[in-house]
Write a protein that holds these residues in place. Structure first.
Motif: not given
Lengths: 197, 236
Positions: B27-31, B60-72, B99-106
């Motif tokens: 919702r708030s962090h885009g794709r 994630a340790r740094l914002p540019e990292q892939l990071g880990n998800y925990r999902l519910e 997935e194809a149209a939206l830019p990542e992390r916007q």
């Protein structure tokens, strides 16, 4: 610490499913320790498998003969054809011992992400096989996932003109499954596929 | 770095033997993609189906990292339509397109809302009309919205029947008649609301598909996802 031959053995073993570098090192050590009992017979078995195993030209299974033992077995019901995603699916079905028909291995699922389209799967050969008069029912045993069922619907559509009954595996509560331990999706699918008792 | 957000699963890739990289529309962090440890485990596979609504915790340790998800899991939309080929095709198409149209992390909260609305609307009979609205909302949120409020030639706001492929603006029936073979048909439900007929849905998909391809996908040297083609084929 070890020679290049053993290092290479460890590297190759670590590429197998279930084995990381540490477990590959342990497996390699055991093989080297049991050279006569394990390493040499394993090497021979692998060389033999590499030389003889081929893909069945009829169903896509792996075997040393073509057509494979399943396709060549005259006791199998020629009227039933089960469509599976891959050979692992075929082997899983065979493990149950409850299906006595034959198989068609698709070799994957339709996937937008991986760019896998219908032309990349064994759908044409499946449709050609389904036209055979002996086949009366095609069972779609693709995974109960969005990609698996999208593929199943596409295959069902392609089989529409073949004059066969197209069926699919049921989705729902697994044997031994308790409702409070199941995910919402499985319960939803089970509820939709409920039957008269 | 850590955040919690509502999200919809768009796509999942296997990572190693047990993990998976999930691409979510939050919702708030885009794709936003992230690693799900044990993503291929039996317990997680049902959650990681395209279209499922989840509560995601990303660390994630740094914002540019892939990071880990925990999902519910919040809502298993995917499982609800496994036996319905048309609705399943719509779900697959919408997720693949996002997935194809939206830019990542916007952040694209409108796209998240539009996709969530579509997933709930798939239960209703009018879902094809909602699907067309979803694609137009995607275009609009990416900055390429069509102007269907007034005729580009005369300024009239009634009797709009066409859309110009050059400008993406509506054209009235009278003004567009001499050029009808070069214009897109504007289905009435896109202007007046309500539910479209089969022909209206096809016209709507042709319209949104053209502009998505031209404005969003052509610059990325890619094409509309195959899943969308299968949906169009099913509705055609």
């Amino acid at each position: 610490m070890v020679g290049p031959e053993i290092e290479r053995l460890i590297q190759l073993l670590s590429r197998l499913p279930g084995l990381g570098p540490r477990s590959a090192r342990r497996a390699a050590l055991r093989l080297v320790e049991k050279r006569e009992a394990l390493l040499i017979p394993l090497g021979q078995a692998m060389a033999e498998a590499a030389a003889k195993v081929r893909t069945c030209s009829t169903c896509g299974n792996f075997d040393t003969i073509d057509p494979c033992a399943v396709c060549a077995d005259p006791r199998r019901d020629p009227a039933l054809l089960c469509v599976v995603e891959d050979v692992a699916g075929l082997w899983a079905m065979e493990r149950t011992g409850s299906f006595r028909g034959r198989y068609a291995v698709l070799g994957g699922l339709l996937s937008a992400l991986d760019g896998i389209g219908p032309e990349d799967l064994g759908i044409e050969s499946l449709v050609a096989r389904a036209h055979a008069p002996a086949i009366t029912e095609v069972i779609l045993a693709t995974p109960a996932t969005v990609e698996g069922q999208t593929t199943a619907h596409y295959v069902a559509e392609r089989l529409a003109g073949c004059g066969v009954t197209v069926s699919g595996l049921a989705h729902g509560v697994p044997v031994g499954g308790e409702l409070d331990h199941l995910d919402d999706g499985t319960i939803t699918a089970a509820l939709r596929a409920r039957r008269v008792f | 770095m850590e955040w919690d957000d509502d999200a919809i699963v768009l796509a999942v890739r296997r990572h190693g033997e047990t993990g998976a990289v999930a691409s979510l529309l939050t919702r708030s962090h885009g794709r936003h993609a992230g690693l799900v440890h044990g993503g291929q485990a039996k317990a997680n596979r049902a959650v990681l189906q395209p279209g499922n609504a989840v509560r995601a915790k990303w660390t994630a340790r740094l914002p540019e990292q892939l990071g880990n998800y925990r999902l519910e899991m919040l809502q298993a939309h995917g499982a609800a339509f496994l036996d319905d080929p048309a609705r399943l095709a719509a779900l697959g198409s919408a997720c693949a397109l996002a997935e194809a149209a939206l830019p990542e992390r916007q952040p694209h909260p409108v796209c998240h809302a539009a996709l969530a609305a579509l997933l709930y609307a798939l239960e209703a009979e009018s879902w094809p009309s909602v699907y067309v609205h979803f694609e137009l909302a995607l275009l609009r949120d990416l900055g390429f919205g069509l102007d269907l409020t007034a005729c580009a030639a005369t300024g009239r706001t009634d009797d709009l029947a066409w859309v110009s492929p050059k400008t993406g603006r509506a054209v009235s029936r009278e003004a567009g008649e001499p050029y009808r073979d070069r214009l897109f048909r504007l289905p009435a439900f896109l202007v007046e609301g309500g539910e479209g007929t089969g022909a209206d849905i096809r016209a709507g998909l042709e319209l949104s598909g053209f502009f998505l391809q031209r404005h969003v996908l052509d610059p990325r040297h890619t094409v509309l996802p195959a899943a969308r083609g299968r949906l169009v084929g099913r509705l055609g």
